[in-house]
Design a protein around this motif. Structure first.
Motif, PDB file in Angstrom:
ATOM      1  N   SER A 127      11.938   2.410  -5.358  1.00 50.58           N
ATOM      2  CA  SER A 127      11.382   3.392  -4.414  1.00 50.58           C
ATOM      3  C   SER A 127      10.491   4.404  -5.120  1.00 50.58           C
ATOM      4  O   SER A 127       9.425   4.773  -4.612  1.00 50.58           O
ATOM      5  N   PHE A 128      10.934   4.869  -6.297  1.00 54.93           N
ATOM      6  CA  PHE A 128      10.131   5.827  -7.049  1.00 54.93           C
ATOM      7  C   PHE A 128       8.787   5.222  -7.431  1.00 54.93           C
ATOM      8  O   PHE A 128       7.737   5.863  -7.280  1.00 54.93           O
ATOM      9  N   ALA A 129       8.799   3.990  -7.930  1.00 50.91           N
ATOM     10  CA  ALA A 129       7.551   3.325  -8.311  1.00 50.91           C
ATOM     11  C   ALA A 129       6.665   3.081  -7.094  1.00 50.91           C
ATOM     12  O   ALA A 129       5.436   3.201  -7.174  1.00 50.91           O
ATOM     13  N   SER A 130       7.281   2.758  -5.961  1.00 45.95           N
ATOM     14  CA  SER A 130       6.514   2.500  -4.745  1.00 45.95           C
ATOM     15  C   SER A 130       5.780   3.749  -4.273  1.00 45.95           C
ATOM     16  O   SER A 130       4.580   3.710  -3.962  1.00 45.95           O
ATOM     17  N   SER A 134       1.685   4.381  -4.494  1.00 47.30           N
ATOM     18  CA  SER A 134       0.952   4.620  -3.243  1.00 47.30           C
ATOM     19  C   SER A 134       0.019   5.820  -3.367  1.00 47.30           C
ATOM     20  O   SER A 134      -1.130   5.788  -2.905  1.00 47.30           O
ATOM     21  N   ILE A 135       0.522   6.883  -4.006  1.00 45.50           N
ATOM     22  CA  ILE A 135      -0.301   8.077  -4.201  1.00 45.50           C
ATOM     23  C   ILE A 135      -1.490   7.765  -5.099  1.00 45.50           C
ATOM     24  O   ILE A 135      -2.636   8.156  -4.816  1.00 45.50           O
ATOM     25  N   ARG A 142     -10.066   6.123  -2.349  1.00 47.58           N
ATOM     26  CA  ARG A 142     -10.979   7.208  -1.959  1.00 47.58           C
ATOM     27  C   ARG A 142     -12.355   7.000  -2.572  1.00 47.58           C
ATOM     28  O   ARG A 142     -13.377   7.340  -1.964  1.00 47.58           O
ATOM     29  N   PHE A 143     -12.394   6.405  -3.760  1.00 49.56           N
ATOM     30  CA  PHE A 143     -13.674   6.186  -4.443  1.00 49.56           C
ATOM     31  C   PHE A 143     -14.120   4.726  -4.354  1.00 49.56           C
ATOM     32  O   PHE A 143     -15.312   4.434  -4.327  1.00 49.56           O
ATOM     33  N   ASN A 144     -13.157   3.816  -4.296  1.00 48.85           N
ATOM     34  CA  ASN A 144     -13.475   2.399  -4.263  1.00 48.85           C
ATOM     35  C   ASN A 144     -13.977   1.919  -2.895  1.00 48.85           C
ATOM     36  O   ASN A 144     -14.748   0.963  -2.810  1.00 48.85           O
ATOM     37  N   ASP A 189       4.906  -3.112  -4.133  1.00 43.10           N
ATOM     38  CA  ASP A 189       5.305  -2.642  -2.807  1.00 43.10           C
ATOM     39  C   ASP A 189       4.447  -1.452  -2.375  1.00 43.10           C
ATOM     40  O   ASP A 189       3.961  -1.401  -1.240  1.00 43.10           O
ATOM     41  N   GLY A 190       4.251  -0.492  -3.272  1.00 47.75           N
ATOM     42  CA  GLY A 190       3.451   0.683  -2.946  1.00 47.75           C
ATOM     43  C   GLY A 190       2.002   0.343  -2.679  1.00 47.75           C
ATOM     44  O   GLY A 190       1.400   0.853  -1.719  1.00 47.75           O
ATOM     45  N   PHE A 191       1.422  -0.527  -3.487  1.00 49.81           N
ATOM     46  CA  PHE A 191       0.038  -0.952  -3.283  1.00 49.81           C
ATOM     47  C   PHE A 191      -0.122  -1.657  -1.939  1.00 49.81           C
ATOM     48  O   PHE A 191      -1.056  -1.386  -1.178  1.00 49.81           O
ATOM     49  N   LEU A 192       0.790  -2.582  -1.655  1.00 50.47           N
ATOM     50  CA  LEU A 192       0.680  -3.377  -0.433  1.00 50.47           C
ATOM     51  C   LEU A 192       0.842  -2.519   0.814  1.00 50.47           C
ATOM     52  O   LEU A 192       0.057  -2.632   1.772  1.00 50.47           O
TER      53      LEU A 192
END
Length: 312
Positions: A127-130, A134-135, A142-144, A189-192
């Protein structure tokens, strides 16, 4: 002159809101409460409630199309392939995660010489890594100005990380490998989740962002509820069999399956056999959670490769 009650009713589509909320309640309630009823899935209350929820959910769409003057779910949203693909992706993702994590802390506590608090810390590394990833991805997008490529990256990382855990979760492997694999899968998980949520929001006009976000989060919760049920069903079915084949009596099996703390504290002479049964059952659930991720491949193909604007 003020608006009449019927005008307000149609303007805010209270009929659609009521039907949608009722459908989700009737579907989610039996998924969470079936263990409290005799016969579980064969109980008429559980079956009737679930079937009624599915029927009402189906009826929401013709109501929104033919009767709602200001539909809460616009037809453009319901038919948009990016919205459909993104919502299905997060459904399968949360289904897989809840299958994977429901009994993970209990498994770690019983099979390794650690406290339950330490087991929770290891489990929460995902969860922490996700959240952290995500942040970070939000800043990158924002730039891509792209989301779909990052959804693919997240999917691949998540699938590989989850699959790695099938072999690395065993008590013969160091906790370091477990934590690193948790972090690796959590990044995927965070990226997806971040990328697909941005994608469904970018696919629609700004006025529909609130409702599409609500739908996205709702189907995620639905996937989580289904995943938790699958995990619980597999655990309660496979674990007693695994314990029985290792010579544990039926009376002890009931206690061991019912409480990981009793299993850990009250059976020191049989702890090795119990740990082996826990490992085998947990491995099968992990494999099922990997399989649950595979449909996301089709969901991402379904989504459009949109370019994000500064507003999005």
């Amino acid at each position: 002159m003020g608006k009449g009650p019927m005008s307000v009713f149609h303007e805010f589509d209270f009929g659609g809101i009521f039907l949608l909320c009722l459908a989700w309640f009737l579907i989610l309630y039996p998924l969470n409460a079936y263990t409290e009823y005799e016969g579980r899935w064969t109980n008429p209350v559980i079956l009737g409630t679930l079937i009624s929820g599915v029927i009402i959910h189906i009826l929401v769409f013709p109501y929104e199309i033919y009767f709602a003057k200001n539909p809460i779910i616009p037809l453009s949203m319901a038919m948009d392939r990016t919205v459909i693909g993104g919502c299905l992706s997060v459904t399968f993702m949360f289904m897989s995660w809840y299958m994977y994590t429901t009994y993970f802390s209990s498994y770690l506590y019983l099979t390794r010489n650690i406290t339950f608090t330490q087991a929770l810390w290891i489990s929460n590394a995902w969860s922490f890594a996700s959240v952290t990833s995500s942040i970070v991805l939000g800043g990158i997008m924002r730039f891509n100005k792209r989301f779909l490529i990052w959804a693919w990256v997240g999917f691949i990382i998540l699938l590989v990380g989850n699959a790695m855990m099938v072999e690395l979760r065993g008590p013969e492997n160091s906790e370091v490998y477990v934590i690193l694999t948790q972090v690796f899968a959590g990044i995927g998980d965070g990226f997806l989740s971040c990328a697909t949520q941005v994608g469904v929001q970018a696919a629609l006009p700004h006025k529909n962002i609130a409702i599409v976000t609500a739908v996205y989060l709702s189907v995620a919760s639905f996937g989580g509820a289904v995943g938790s049920i699958i995990s619980q069903t597999m655990w309660e079915t496979l674990l007693p069999t695994a314990l029985s084949t290792r010579g544990i009596s039926d009376a002890d099996i009931t206690i061991i399956v019912g409480s990981v703390f009793d299993a850990h504290d009250n059976y020191p002479d049989q702890l090795s056999a119990i740990s082996s049964a826990y490992t085998e059952t947990s491995k099968y659930i992990n494999i099922a959670s990997v399989i649950a991720l595979i449909p996301i491949f089709v969901c991402l193909i379904f989504m459009k490769n949109l370019t994000l604007s500064d507003d999005e």
